[in-house]
Write a protein that holds these residues in place. Structure first.
Motif, PDB file in Angstrom:
ATOM      1  N   TYR A 215       0.059  -7.114   7.046  1.00  0.00           N
ATOM      2  CA  TYR A 215       0.721  -6.177   6.142  1.00  0.00           C
ATOM      3  C   TYR A 215      -0.304  -5.432   5.294  1.00  0.00           C
ATOM      4  O   TYR A 215      -1.229  -6.047   4.750  1.00  0.00           O
ATOM      5  CB  TYR A 215       1.668  -6.917   5.181  1.00  0.00           C
ATOM      6  N   ALA A 234      -1.408   4.236   1.338  1.00  0.00           N
ATOM      7  CA  ALA A 234      -1.176   5.137   2.476  1.00  0.00           C
ATOM      8  C   ALA A 234      -2.475   5.772   2.946  1.00  0.00           C
ATOM      9  O   ALA A 234      -2.673   5.996   4.150  1.00  0.00           O
ATOM     10  CB  ALA A 234      -0.173   6.210   2.083  1.00  0.00           C
ATOM     11  N   GLU A 239       0.324   4.310   7.848  1.00  0.00           N
ATOM     12  CA  GLU A 239       1.473   3.638   8.454  1.00  0.00           C
ATOM     13  C   GLU A 239       1.414   3.668   9.971  1.00  0.00           C
ATOM     14  O   GLU A 239       1.939   2.773  10.643  1.00  0.00           O
ATOM     15  CB  GLU A 239       2.770   4.271   7.943  1.00  0.00           C
ATOM     16  N   TRP A 242      -0.773   0.579  10.527  1.00  0.00           N
ATOM     17  CA  TRP A 242      -0.476  -0.642   9.795  1.00  0.00           C
ATOM     18  C   TRP A 242       1.014  -0.910   9.605  1.00  0.00           C
ATOM     19  O   TRP A 242       1.397  -1.937   9.054  1.00  0.00           O
ATOM     20  CB  TRP A 242      -1.164  -0.603   8.424  1.00  0.00           C
ATOM     21  N   GLY A 243       1.853   0.004  10.051  1.00  0.00           N
ATOM     22  CA  GLY A 243       3.277  -0.174   9.845  1.00  0.00           C
ATOM     23  C   GLY A 243       3.658   0.110   8.403  1.00  0.00           C
ATOM     24  O   GLY A 243       2.822   0.484   7.577  1.00  0.00           O
ATOM     25  N   ALA A 244       4.923  -0.045   8.103  1.00  0.00           N
ATOM     26  CA  ALA A 244       5.410   0.215   6.746  1.00  0.00           C
ATOM     27  C   ALA A 244       4.741  -0.745   5.772  1.00  0.00           C
ATOM     28  O   ALA A 244       4.760  -1.962   5.970  1.00  0.00           O
ATOM     29  CB  ALA A 244       6.919   0.054   6.691  1.00  0.00           C
ATOM     30  N   PRO A 245       4.137  -0.222   4.698  1.00  0.00           N
ATOM     31  CA  PRO A 245       3.444  -1.099   3.746  1.00  0.00           C
ATOM     32  C   PRO A 245       4.424  -1.826   2.835  1.00  0.00           C
ATOM     33  O   PRO A 245       5.586  -1.428   2.687  1.00  0.00           O
ATOM     34  CB  PRO A 245       2.585  -0.121   2.948  1.00  0.00           C
TER      35      PRO A 245
END
Length: 299
Positions: A215, A234, A239, A242-245
């Motif tokens: 995460y 960001a 994202e 790393w995907g949604a933080p």
């Protein structure tokens, strides 16, 4: 839920990394993770310490926190050498090594540094053989191995590790190449941030492996800091990769992390927006880890 902190060792010196590992140890984090690259992928040329050598320094500076890579680049080392290094670090740390491995997905690294590797499928096959050889080396008994990619005759690994079984973490989210390796060889499946939106789907392919996930985290001291922290998160951890933080105050992060725990994530590996400043790690341990451990809801 367990908590790890991922600190890629670029633009940070040895003392900077020691300070972060010690702070994480004292703050109650369960594990501390490095990157394993010859450079900083996708970034400008900058200092980047070699990971296994750095682990030896961190082993001597810490006392209880577990140490490893997310993830080690398997093609960079012969499996017999890898097993010898792992056993040595396990002794240096008093049995605190976790072995993170991946088959190597940064093509530019191999081309740039002249590392001879095969196709992605061949590298995945070689990783499977590497783990088999690693386990055989850890027994201390002589063995022969006749694989497609590696052949050993009368090999053995001494000393054996301190731990009866060094946990193996395999990272990634590919259904075809990575998840079959996870199901066959891993103690832990590390779901990369970009695959977290498919976690439930991929989890069905993991076999008996436990679930960890990565995460990007923006930890704000109070609500007024959230816009600035969100922007920094960001910028440093997009994202797309790393995907949604997870962004918010301590109370908000407890809520967000508990939701991930309910999804089946047993180990959350966090990369902080401020490069894991020791003060941030101390505050996170006090204000997030402690309240999370007070929660007893089973996922």
């Amino acid at each position: 839920m367990q908590f790890g902190v991922f600190v890629p060792q670029f633009r940070l010196g040895v003392e900077d990394m020691k300070a972060r590992a010690v702070a994480a140890d004292e703050a109650g984090f369960d594990s501390f993770w490095l990157m394993d690259h010859l450079y900083s992928p996708g970034g400008r040329p900058t200092d980047s310490l070699e990971s296994w050598t750095l682990l030896t320094a961190l082993a001597g500076a810490t006392s209880t926190i577990r140490l490893g890579h997310l993830v080690g680049c398997s093609p960079l080392r012969h499996p017999a050498l890898l097993a010898k290094m792992a056993a040595t670090v396990d002794h240096l740390s008093g049995g605190r090594l976790d072995l993170g491995l991946g088959w190597g997905s940064v093509e530019d690294e191999f081309e740039r540094f002249g590392v001879a590797v095969g196709s992605r499928r061949e590298r995945a096959e070689a990783l499977g053989e590497t783990i088999e050889i690693f386990r055989l080396m850890c027994t201390g008994e002589p063995f022969d191995y006749d694989g497609k990619h590696f052949r050993l005759s009368g090999a053995y690994g001494l000393p054996v590790p301190v731990q009866e079984r060094i946990p193996v973490h395999i990272g990634g989210g590919g259904r075809t190449l990575t998840m079959p390796l996870v199901a066959q060889h891993a103690d832990w499946w590390n779901c990369v941030g970009g695959a977290r939106d498919r976690l439930e789907e991929l989890a069905t392919l993991r076999g008996a492996a436990r679930i960890s996930a990565q995460y990007a985290v923006g930890f704000a001291e109070d609500a007024t800091d959230i816009p600035e922290v969100s922007a920094a998160t960001a910028r440093r951890m997009p994202e797309s990769g790393w995907g949604a933080p997870l962004v918010g105050t301590a109370a908000e992060l407890v809520e967000q992390l508990h939701a991930e725990y309910r999804r089946g994530v047993e180990l959350a590996v966090l990369r902080f927006h401020d490069f894991a400043d020791p003060a941030t790690l101390e505050r996170f341990g006090r204000d997030v880890i402690a309240p999370m451990r007070a929660l007893t809801v089973v996922p």
